[in-house]
Design an enzyme around this catalytic site. Structure first.
Site, PDB file in Angstrom:
ATOM      1  N   LYS A 157       0.835  -1.195   0.000  1.00 12.23           N
ATOM      2  CA  LYS A 157       0.000   0.000   0.000  1.00 12.23           C
ATOM      3  C   LYS A 157       0.874   1.252   0.000  1.00 12.23           C
ATOM      4  CE  LYS A 157      -3.898   1.956   2.670  1.00 12.23           C
ATOM      5  NZ  LYS A 157      -4.786   1.734   3.840  1.00 12.23           N
ATOM      6  N   SER A 184      -9.475   1.911   3.118  1.00 10.62           N
ATOM      7  CA  SER A 184      -8.619   2.571   2.149  1.00 10.62           C
ATOM      8  C   SER A 184      -7.588   1.652   1.492  1.00 10.62           C
ATOM      9  CB  SER A 184      -7.866   3.718   2.845  1.00 10.62           C
ATOM     10  OG  SER A 184      -7.062   3.212   3.918  1.00 10.62           O
ATOM     11  N   SER A 232     -10.127  -0.338   7.307  1.00 14.63           N
ATOM     12  CA  SER A 232      -9.506  -0.068   6.010  1.00 14.63           C
ATOM     13  C   SER A 232      -8.974  -1.297   5.293  1.00 14.63           C
ATOM     14  CB  SER A 232      -8.371   0.939   6.173  1.00 14.63           C
ATOM     15  OG  SER A 232      -8.859   2.180   6.606  1.00 14.63           O
TER      16      SER A 232
END
Length: 552
Positions: free
Chosen positions: A127, A197, A221
């Site tokens: 990420k 996210s 997330s």
């Protein structure tokens, strides 16, 4: 020029020789982890995939260690599939093929010596919050478009030292503030949200672009995108994995989160990144894992959940009909495997927790207070709330910390008073969500499904798929939570359920959609001093998880 490998050349570079130095610089302060005993791996002869990109992480490890797959061949398959099918998903923000092939060749030499760590040669997606020194780190935001990491996050240091191969960074919702990742299409249906996210990491896994991925979980997330993409995620106990070198959202709620297609795959990654780190003092308090490492296979027996009690805080009736049927089916599977269900109620989250969250978010983003207009409208609105919260009295923030401790012990009492092993919750409250509609959901009010209980309590959670909706065909997942430091028992439970219902094996029917991913190599690291090359240093005041259920 990049050298691609053919399926016939996968043993290239496996001859004896000194192990080459890896190409990424290290970070001081991380405590070396003891070598784990090799878990039970699939029989190489039983692995049926002909395209290496379709291999699970465990299958890839088995073939790599047996000398039947070269790390460069596995990397090549992942990059080729990403280029051929990635246009619709847009999950990658950047790739690093040239250094990745160098890492793959170094991994091959380590494997040839016969004593390589489990993840040696396994490609991984990271990420766009985790720092890798000398590579861009942008949190998918214009504000950081020219930012170069000054050093390595502790999590990446451990993966690099394990011989993992970094394919690239994946898209996050901007600064990981929202829970949609709208720039990423869901591999199951491109106009549907992947959640966020960590949406880019979940999409990469579902689309078979990489066998493993790193996400984070601040308010669901990692769990929310895992549910929407049909993959698995682990939100560890707060303090189990170091936050050092990770762009923060809220220091006291952020959790690095290993993700995989299956829970067993995610467990391999979890075992590699967890452990004490001098840079993150909370990690010094975590009890050690078993010397043999974490389980990756289900226990034998027809009733592996016998004697375990599961609390159910949310009824299936609260979900859309198709999701309610899947959630009911998952609860029925628990009973079928010997578990017992009990209705429970989670404690109410104190209202003051919102103010504390906003303060932490504002403290980080005040360094760009004059650039808020460069954020997306939704992100800007949340950041402005955080900046405004900086004016609240310090006593109010201290009250937030106390309310947090009170809440955590109340959460633990739900377990002691009901003799629970785990709680079970859905991973989504809507049967799919259009990408446009999902863009307005923020980390401060995520996706209409209970998730923040785990971030406020610091408790561990596993997320795994429970099937696909009969109405929309979209994946649906569940959350299984425990009290702090009980990851091993949660994994044992999850692996039993995964073995009985291996929904993770279902793959989306991707159409060919070419994508040219930006290809980057190493440059001079940023100035720091934080690895993220931003003002990301955590305050000395920190949340400390406990399994204590005593009232405060």
């Amino acid at each position: 020029m990049l050298q691609r490998v053919s399926r016939r050349s996968f043993l290239r570079g496996a001859s004896a020789g000194a192990v080459g130095a890896t190409v990424l610089p290290g970070a001081a302060g991380a405590v070396p982890l003891p070598r784990r005993r090799t878990p039970q791996l699939p029989d190489p002869a039983a692995v049926g995939a002909t395209d290496p990109a379709q291999l699970s992480a465990l299958e890839a490890v088995s073939l790599l260690r047996a000398g039947q797959l070269h790390p460069a061949e596995l990397l090549d398959a992942c990059l080729r599939r990403s280029a051929d099918y990635g246009g619709g998903t847009n999950a990658w923000i950047r790739s690093y093929p040239e250094p990745a092939y160098e890492q793959a060749e170094a991994a091959a030499r380590r494997l040839a010596q016969g004593d390589a760590p489990l993840l040696c040669g396994v490609p991984i997606a990271v990420k766009d919050l985790f720092a890798v020194g000398g590579l861009p780190l942008t949190a998918s935001s214009q504000i950081l478009e020219s930012n170069i990491a000054a050093g390595d996050s502790t999590v990446w240091t451990r993966l690099r030292d394990s011989g993992a191969v970094l394919i690239g960074h994946t898209h996050t919702d901007e600064f990981a503030i929202m829970t949609a990742t709208p720039q990423v299409g869901n591999p199951w249906k491109l106009d549907e949200s992947v959640g966020g996210s960590s949406g880019g990491s979940a999409a990469v896994l579902a689309a078979r672009f990489a066998p493993l991925a790193l996400g984070t979980d601040t308010g669901g997330s990692a769990r929310l995108p895992a549910s929407r993409c049909g993959v698995s995620a682990i939100k560890p106990t707060f303090g189990r994995c170091s936050r050092y070198g990770v762009i923060p959202v809220m220091w006291s709620r952020d959790h690095p989160a290993p993700m995989g297609r299956s829970l067993a795959d995610a467990t391999l990654l979890f075992d590699a990144i967890a452990g004490p780190d001098l840079h993150d003092p909370v990690t010094q308090l975590a009890p050690a894992f078993p010397a043999a490492g974490l389980p990756t296979t289900a226990a034998d027996g027809a009733k592996p959940l016998r004697g375990r009690v599961f609390g159910v805080p949310m009824a299936a009736a609260a979900l859309p009909a198709a999701l309610g049927a899947l959630f009911t089916g998952f609860l029925d599977l628990i009973v079928e495997l010997g578990g017992e269900l009990r209705d429970v109620r989670l404690p109410a989250e104190p209202g003051g927790l919102f103010d504390g969250n906003a303060v932490e978010l504002g403290m980080y983003h005040r360094q760009w207070a004059d650039q808020v207009t460069r954020l997306s409208p939704f992100s800007a609105a949340v950041v402005e709330m955080g900046l405004a919260a900086l004016s609240i009295p310090s006593t109010q923030y201290l009250q937030f910390a106390r309310d947090r401790a009170v809440y955590q012990r109340a959460y633990n009492r739900v377990f002691t008073e009901n003799d629970l092993t785990a709680i079970v919750l859905p991973g989504a409250a809507t049967d799919g969500m259009p990408r446009v509609a999902a863009s307005a959901a923020s980390i401060l009010g995520a996706d209409k499904v209970p998730v923040t209980w785990a971030n406020f309590s610091g408790a561990p959670v596993i997320a795994l798929p429970a099937g696909r909706s009969a109405a929309t065909g979209m994946p649906f997942g569940v959350q299984l939570g425990g009290v702090p430091w009980t990851e091993v028992e949660l994994l044992e439970i999850g692996l039993a359920l995964e073995a009985a219902a291996p929904h993770w094996r279902e793959a989306p029917p991707l159409a060919r959609s070419p994508l040219r991913i930006p290809e980057i190599s190493f440059v001079a690291p940023g100035h720091g001093p934080d690895p993220t090359n931003t003002d990301a240093g955590a305050p000395a005041l920190s949340f400390l998880p406990t399994a204590d259920a005593t009232s405060l």
